[in-house]
Design a protein around this motif. Sequence first.
Motif, short mmCIF file in Angstrom:
data_model
loop_
_atom_site.label_atom_id
_atom_site.label_comp_id
_atom_site.label_asym_id
_atom_site.label_seq_id
_atom_site.Cartn_x
_atom_site.Cartn_y
_atom_site.Cartn_z
N ASP A 118 -38.62 38.13 2.33
CA ASP A 118 -37.43 37.98 1.44
C ASP A 118 -38.38 37.74 -0.67
OD1 ASP A 118 -38.44 35.22 0.47
OD2 ASP A 118 -36.42 34.70 0.82
N ASN A 119 -38.07 38.27 -1.41
CA ASN A 119 -38.79 38.06 -3.08
C ASN A 119 -38.90 37.14 -3.79
OD1 ASN A 119 -36.13 36.52 -3.57
ND2 ASN A 119 -36.01 36.98 -5.46
N LYS A 120 -38.65 36.07 -2.31
CA LYS A 120 -39.35 34.58 -2.48
C LYS A 120 -40.69 34.06 -0.85
CE LYS A 120 -37.14 32.58 -5.79
NZ LYS A 120 -37.75 32.96 -7.16
N ASN A 121 -40.89 35.81 -0.56
CA ASN A 121 -41.63 34.99 0.37
C ASN A 121 -41.33 34.57 1.84
OD1 ASN A 121 -43.26 36.94 -1.20
ND2 ASN A 121 -44.08 35.33 -2.01
N ASN A 122 -40.01 33.97 1.98
CA ASN A 122 -39.82 33.18 3.14
C ASN A 122 -39.64 34.49 4.06
OD1 ASN A 122 -39.24 30.89 1.30
ND2 ASN A 122 -37.43 31.68 0.63
N LYS B 204 -46.82 27.21 -5.63
CA LYS B 204 -47.04 26.14 -7.28
C LYS B 204 -46.54 27.04 -8.13
CE LYS B 204 -51.03 25.26 -7.05
NZ LYS B 204 -52.97 24.69 -7.68
N GLU B 205 -46.76 27.83 -8.69
CA GLU B 205 -45.94 28.97 -9.60
C GLU B 205 -44.58 29.20 -9.33
OE1 GLU B 205 -48.17 33.30 -9.31
OE2 GLU B 205 -49.85 31.73 -10.08
N GLU B 206 -43.58 29.30 -8.34
CA GLU B 206 -43.02 29.48 -7.96
C GLU B 206 -41.51 27.20 -8.67
OE1 GLU B 206 -41.43 31.80 -7.50
OE2 GLU B 206 -42.78 33.29 -7.20
N ASN B 207 -40.41 27.54 -8.85
CA ASN B 207 -39.63 26.40 -8.82
C ASN B 207 -38.03 26.68 -8.37
OD1 ASN B 207 -37.92 28.28 -9.90
ND2 ASN B 207 -38.09 28.01 -12.37
N LYS B 208 -38.59 27.33 -7.02
CA LYS B 208 -37.34 27.29 -6.20
C LYS B 208 -37.74 27.66 -4.37
CE LYS B 208 -32.71 28.83 -5.25
NZ LYS B 208 -31.59 30.43 -5.06
N TYR B 209 -37.40 26.91 -3.04
CA TYR B 209 -37.06 27.33 -1.98
C TYR B 209 -36.19 27.60 -1.10
CZ TYR B 209 -39.49 28.22 2.69
OH TYR B 209 -40.34 28.75 4.04
N ARG B 210 -35.41 28.70 -0.44
CA ARG B 210 -35.24 28.14 0.48
C ARG B 210 -35.45 27.86 2.35
NH1 ARG B 210 -29.96 31.95 0.44
NH2 ARG B 210 -29.11 30.70 -2.18
N ILE B 211 -35.05 26.42 2.15
CA ILE B 211 -34.94 26.17 3.39
C ILE B 211 -34.10 26.91 4.32
CG2 ILE B 211 -35.36 24.37 5.21
CD1 ILE B 211 -35.77 23.02 2.76
N LEU B 212 -34.47 27.72 5.55
CA LEU B 212 -33.27 28.94 6.70
C LEU B 212 -33.15 28.32 7.73
CD1 LEU B 212 -34.93 32.09 5.37
CD2 LEU B 212 -32.65 30.70 4.84
N ASN B 213 -31.87 28.44 8.93
CA ASN B 213 -32.19 28.26 10.09
C ASN B 213 -32.18 26.64 10.68
OD1 ASN B 213 -32.39 30.94 10.40
ND2 ASN B 213 -34.44 30.55 10.57
N LEU B 214 -30.81 26.16 9.27
CA LEU B 214 -30.67 25.22 9.08
C LEU B 214 -28.93 24.69 10.02
CD1 LEU B 214 -31.33 23.23 6.22
CD2 LEU B 214 -32.62 23.27 7.94
N GLU B 215 -29.21 23.62 10.63
CA GLU B 215 -27.60 23.03 11.70
C GLU B 215 -26.73 22.93 10.60
OE1 GLU B 215 -27.34 23.60 14.48
OE2 GLU B 215 -29.11 24.54 15.07
#
Length: 447
Positions: free
Chosen positions: A51-55, A305-316
């Motif tokens: 995705d656009n955040k490299n996830n 370090k240049e970003e400010n948001k991360y999405r943790i996927l595949n959670l219960e």
Amino acid sequence: MRKLGTKNIRLFILFTVIVIATIAIFIYGVKTVLSYDKSIYQVEEGTYFFDNKNNVINLKESGEVSKNWDGNYYLKTNLEKYNLGKQTISSSNEDYRIYAYGTIYQTFEDGTVLKHDGKTEIVKNTSASFYKLADRRYLMVDKEIVDDKKEIIGSSYLYIILDKQGNALLLNDELNLKTLNSVILTSDSFKFDVAKEILTFNKEEIDLKKLIGSTNEYVEKEITTKPKEKDKIDNIPQITLPVNKHEPRDSKKINYQKMVSLNDTSPSITFIDVFYTVIDPANTFQSVYLLINNNETTNKIELNKEENKYRILNLEPNHEYKISLGYSFIDEENENNFIERIVDIINVRTNKPKYEIEFTKVTFDRVYFNLKIDPLYKLESGVLTLYSDNTKLRSISINPNRAATSSGWESYIEITNLGYEVVLALEDAVYNGMPVNYEAVAKFINN
């Protein structure tokens, strides 16, 4: 006939210029909207996307990719919608091809460049190829890709993303590696100096920073060598000259401001968005990372370090996670001492899916109902079972697509004889190929 004054003439000219500019902007906007890629590309289960955040996104069901008017590609499934950015790639273990989306530039051995638009098919494992996807983004395709240490870090392809300091994020189906120093990637066909963005074919160098430009600020560190001690020559008289001695000034070390902090979290049903801040102008932190603990295992995720948001996927769903934000650095007094520190810890619970069952009408031979399931956690299958005085009467399969709409799924169950207490329960629910158990029950008393 009355003549226009100088002031009126100027106002008329200004008005004309504004009208022409407005028309030009309108025409440009219409042209942009009409010219963007309107194709819809079907993708299969098991396909990997970035995705656009490299996830990394591993599709658990089929979906479709399309380009929006804002220039970004979006991946849509029945469960989620992902922003893939203006360029991205996808691959699958079941397909001999890689697919690139957006405008990309293929570089050849003689320095010529071929521009591709829309969806581009790239055959892997047969021939080598090299592409620039965007500023500081590259795709390297070959059977085997190794680094300076001759370690294999890519088989078939490598997605390369640089930060402005020349560090690289290396991605493929099996790899997610952040380099903290300059690295040179080599295959049988070419060599790529990542930090310098120089591609070498048979000793011929191609500066890829000149292709659509680059915001790379990497500067190669100068290697300083101590001057060789001059050979001593005997029998030469020493001459001593008077020297004015000056005490050296105090050299103060510059202390750059640096900070790592966890600002906020935003949970959904199967993911948690983490908002963070990293200030590191001197590039002191070797890495910044998240630790995700689900009370059984702990996973470590490297952050950009240049970003400010991360999405943790595949959670219960409806599950509590302990999220820790940390960083690592090298001890200034001992370069062999690698130090890690945790700066923030927070417990976050994912949301619980919403299911609603409601009796809408009861006749002598039918029970009517309405079922709503959460569109963000749409079930693959399930059954509704009707009980009367704890006795099972009948079960029917649900319609997940209609139940996930805002109006829900209206249907009925045929009956012959109802008792006093009537219960309708959702059972045998399946999500993402796994059974799930969430209480969804409707009751009424049959007087």
